[in-house]
Scaffold this motif. Structure first.
Motif, mmCIF file in Angstrom:
data_model
loop_
_atom_site.group_PDB
_atom_site.id
_atom_site.type_symbol
_atom_site.label_atom_id
_atom_site.label_comp_id
_atom_site.label_asym_id
_atom_site.label_seq_id
_atom_site.Cartn_x
_atom_site.Cartn_y
_atom_site.Cartn_z
ATOM 1 N N SER A 72 -51.287 13.933 -26.162
ATOM 2 C CA SER A 72 -50.807 15.211 -26.694
ATOM 3 C C SER A 72 -49.529 15.053 -27.506
ATOM 4 O O SER A 72 -49.250 15.866 -28.379
ATOM 5 C CB SER A 72 -50.585 16.215 -25.561
ATOM 6 N N ARG A 73 -48.763 14.007 -27.248
ATOM 7 C CA ARG A 73 -47.505 13.802 -27.956
ATOM 8 C C ARG A 73 -47.661 13.010 -29.247
ATOM 9 O O ARG A 73 -46.810 13.102 -30.117
ATOM 10 C CB ARG A 73 -46.500 13.089 -27.049
ATOM 11 N N VAL A 74 -48.725 12.234 -29.395
ATOM 12 C CA VAL A 74 -48.893 11.386 -30.587
ATOM 13 C C VAL A 74 -48.984 12.234 -31.860
ATOM 14 O O VAL A 74 -48.283 11.911 -32.809
ATOM 15 C CB VAL A 74 -50.096 10.440 -30.420
ATOM 16 N N PRO A 75 -49.753 13.211 -32.077
ATOM 17 C CA PRO A 75 -50.837 13.698 -31.245
ATOM 18 C C PRO A 75 -52.190 13.091 -31.606
ATOM 19 O O PRO A 75 -52.505 12.876 -32.769
ATOM 20 C CB PRO A 75 -50.853 15.196 -31.541
ATOM 21 N N ASP A 76 -52.963 12.839 -30.571
ATOM 22 C CA ASP A 76 -54.384 12.508 -30.700
ATOM 23 C C ASP A 76 -55.101 13.774 -30.250
ATOM 24 O O ASP A 76 -55.404 13.944 -29.076
ATOM 25 C CB ASP A 76 -54.732 11.316 -29.806
ATOM 26 N N VAL A 77 -55.335 14.681 -31.194
ATOM 27 C CA VAL A 77 -55.809 16.016 -30.848
ATOM 28 C C VAL A 77 -57.187 16.002 -30.190
ATOM 29 O O VAL A 77 -57.454 16.800 -29.289
ATOM 30 C CB VAL A 77 -55.786 16.978 -32.053
ATOM 31 N N GLY A 78 -58.062 15.098 -30.595
ATOM 32 C CA GLY A 78 -59.396 15.015 -29.995
ATOM 33 C C GLY A 78 -59.322 14.667 -28.517
ATOM 34 O O GLY A 78 -59.943 15.321 -27.672
ATOM 35 N N THR A 79 -58.556 13.640 -28.202
ATOM 36 C CA THR A 79 -58.398 13.216 -26.807
ATOM 37 C C THR A 79 -57.677 14.283 -25.993
ATOM 38 O O THR A 79 -58.088 14.605 -24.876
ATOM 39 C CB THR A 79 -57.631 11.886 -26.743
ATOM 40 N N ALA A 80 -56.605 14.840 -26.544
ATOM 41 C CA ALA A 80 -55.838 15.848 -25.813
ATOM 42 C C ALA A 80 -56.677 17.097 -25.542
ATOM 43 O O ALA A 80 -56.665 17.626 -24.434
ATOM 44 C CB ALA A 80 -54.564 16.203 -26.575
ATOM 45 N N CYS A 81 -57.416 17.563 -26.522
ATOM 46 C CA CYS A 81 -58.236 18.763 -26.326
ATOM 47 C C CYS A 81 -59.391 18.511 -25.364
ATOM 48 O O CYS A 81 -59.749 19.401 -24.586
ATOM 49 C CB CYS A 81 -58.760 19.274 -27.666
ATOM 50 N N ALA A 82 -59.938 17.320 -25.369
ATOM 51 C CA ALA A 82 -61.042 16.992 -24.456
ATOM 52 C C ALA A 82 -60.588 17.039 -23.002
ATOM 53 O O ALA A 82 -61.409 17.242 -22.104
ATOM 54 C CB ALA A 82 -61.612 15.617 -24.786
ATOM 55 N N GLY A 83 -59.303 16.887 -22.751
ATOM 56 C CA GLY A 83 -58.774 16.879 -21.397
ATOM 57 C C GLY A 83 -58.373 18.243 -20.862
ATOM 58 O O GLY A 83 -57.814 18.332 -19.777
ATOM 59 N N LEU A 84 -58.655 19.314 -21.605
ATOM 60 C CA LEU A 84 -58.262 20.658 -21.195
ATOM 61 C C LEU A 84 -59.482 21.558 -21.008
ATOM 62 O O LEU A 84 -60.381 21.561 -21.839
ATOM 63 C CB LEU A 84 -57.357 21.292 -22.257
ATOM 64 N N ALA A 85 -59.474 22.349 -19.945
ATOM 65 C CA ALA A 85 -60.530 23.334 -19.727
ATOM 66 C C ALA A 85 -60.424 24.416 -20.808
ATOM 67 O O ALA A 85 -59.320 24.783 -21.216
ATOM 68 C CB ALA A 85 -60.391 23.963 -18.346
ATOM 69 N N GLN A 116 -45.222 18.598 -32.666
ATOM 70 C CA GLN A 116 -44.115 18.758 -33.616
ATOM 71 C C GLN A 116 -42.893 19.373 -32.939
ATOM 72 O O GLN A 116 -41.760 18.962 -33.210
ATOM 73 C CB GLN A 116 -44.547 19.617 -34.806
ATOM 74 N N LEU A 117 -43.121 20.349 -32.048
ATOM 75 C CA LEU A 117 -42.002 20.962 -31.330
ATOM 76 C C LEU A 117 -41.281 19.927 -30.462
ATOM 77 O O LEU A 117 -40.052 19.901 -30.415
ATOM 78 C CB LEU A 117 -42.487 22.122 -30.459
ATOM 79 N N TYR A 118 -42.039 19.095 -29.764
ATOM 80 C CA TYR A 118 -41.422 18.061 -28.929
ATOM 81 C C TYR A 118 -40.632 17.078 -29.774
ATOM 82 O O TYR A 118 -39.528 16.691 -29.408
ATOM 83 C CB TYR A 118 -42.475 17.314 -28.105
ATOM 84 N N LYS A 119 -41.202 16.657 -30.906
ATOM 85 C CA LYS A 119 -40.489 15.722 -31.781
ATOM 86 C C LYS A 119 -39.211 16.351 -32.314
ATOM 87 O O LYS A 119 -38.162 15.705 -32.334
ATOM 88 C CB LYS A 119 -41.391 15.272 -32.924
ATOM 89 N N ALA A 120 -39.291 17.603 -32.729
ATOM 90 C CA ALA A 120 -38.114 18.296 -33.256
ATOM 91 C C ALA A 120 -37.028 18.441 -32.190
ATOM 92 O O ALA A 120 -35.838 18.359 -32.486
ATOM 93 C CB ALA A 120 -38.512 19.667 -33.792
ATOM 94 N N ALA A 121 -37.444 18.635 -30.936
ATOM 95 C CA ALA A 121 -36.484 18.787 -29.839
ATOM 96 C C ALA A 121 -35.989 17.436 -29.332
ATOM 97 O O ALA A 121 -35.054 17.380 -28.537
ATOM 98 C CB ALA A 121 -37.119 19.558 -28.689
ATOM 99 N N GLY A 122 -36.625 16.352 -29.765
ATOM 100 C CA GLY A 122 -36.221 15.019 -29.330
ATOM 101 C C GLY A 122 -36.557 14.724 -27.881
ATOM 102 O O GLY A 122 -35.920 13.872 -27.262
ATOM 103 N N GLN A 123 -37.549 15.414 -27.327
ATOM 104 C CA GLN A 123 -37.903 15.196 -25.925
ATOM 105 C C GLN A 123 -38.963 14.107 -25.795
ATOM 106 O O GLN A 123 -39.966 14.114 -26.492
ATOM 107 C CB GLN A 123 -38.421 16.481 -25.284
ATOM 108 N N ASP A 124 -38.711 13.185 -24.859
ATOM 109 C CA ASP A 124 -39.694 12.133 -24.607
ATOM 110 C C ASP A 124 -40.722 12.630 -23.598
ATOM 111 O O ASP A 124 -40.629 13.750 -23.098
ATOM 112 C CB ASP A 124 -39.029 10.843 -24.132
ATOM 113 N N ALA A 125 -41.691 11.799 -23.289
ATOM 114 C CA ALA A 125 -42.785 12.194 -22.405
ATOM 115 C C ALA A 125 -42.668 11.582 -21.021
ATOM 116 O O ALA A 125 -43.669 11.422 -20.329
ATOM 117 C CB ALA A 125 -44.111 11.807 -23.061
ATOM 118 N N SER A 126 -41.458 11.264 -20.587
ATOM 119 C CA SER A 126 -41.328 10.680 -19.250
ATOM 120 C C SER A 126 -41.536 11.759 -18.196
ATOM 121 O O SER A 126 -41.042 12.877 -18.316
ATOM 122 C CB SER A 126 -39.967 10.010 -19.069
ATOM 123 N N VAL A 127 -42.330 11.422 -17.188
ATOM 124 C CA VAL A 127 -42.649 12.367 -16.120
ATOM 125 C C VAL A 127 -42.610 11.676 -14.772
ATOM 126 O O VAL A 127 -42.799 10.465 -14.677
ATOM 127 C CB VAL A 127 -44.046 13.011 -16.293
#
Length: 174
Positions: A72-85, A116-127
């Protein structure tokens, strides 16, 4: 970052659709207790082999969520959308349109906009992922985002070989 942007980032990041403002994550007495904690960067997903077939990779729910988050952060929209109900996608689109000043109508547009919002905010994807419950077909994860401290419960279902994030996912109560 504005309060509105922070709210949208939290809602999309944990695949939740809270209708209240988000602040820092707190787990009160009513919060479910995690059974195992797995601190992972979103890009770490090394599938194991399915012992029945020896060929199909099998990911646990935490690995699958981390892979979804990375996509979702890359974004790879196909993969990200396939993972959501589909029901979750509809709610996420409504939340994004109502709070982020953007107008999207499809999952692919939503994933691209939030990346784009995450990139603009400079937030990484660490969880930090705590597995609360996991069977072969259902899982509940407690996710805390390192960059913001936002948190939520991610509910997943695996109808086949891949995990799907369901509409029961939600942000921490505020």
């Amino acid at each position: 970052m504005t309060h509105r942007s922070s709210r949208v980032l939290a809602a999309i990041g944990i695949v939740a659709l809270a209708l209240t403002a988000t602040t820092a994550c707190t787990t009160g007495a009513g919060s479910p207790k995690p059974s195992a904690s797995v601190s992972q960067p979103a890009t770490s997903a090394s599938p194991s082999r399915n012992p029945d077939s020896g060929q199909e990779p099998v990911k646990g729910a935490a690995e699958s969520f981390s892979a979804w988050l990375a996509a979702s952060r890359v974004p790879d929209v196909g993969t990200a959308c396939a993972g959501l109900a589909p029901q979750l996608v509809q709610r996420m689109i409504a939340e994004l349109n109502a709070n982020a000043g953007v107008n999207v109508s499809a999952c692919e547009e939503m994933i691209a906009a939030t990346a784009q919002l995450y990139k603009a905010a400079g937030q990484d994807a660490s969880v930090d992922i705590a597995v609360q419950h996991e069977t072969a077909t259902d899982a509940t994860l407690f996710v805390t985002y390192g960059a913001s401290g936002d948190c939520g419960t991610v509910v997943m279902h695996r109808p086949g070989m891949e995990w799907i994030i369901t509409e029961q996912s939600q942000e921490c109560a505020r």
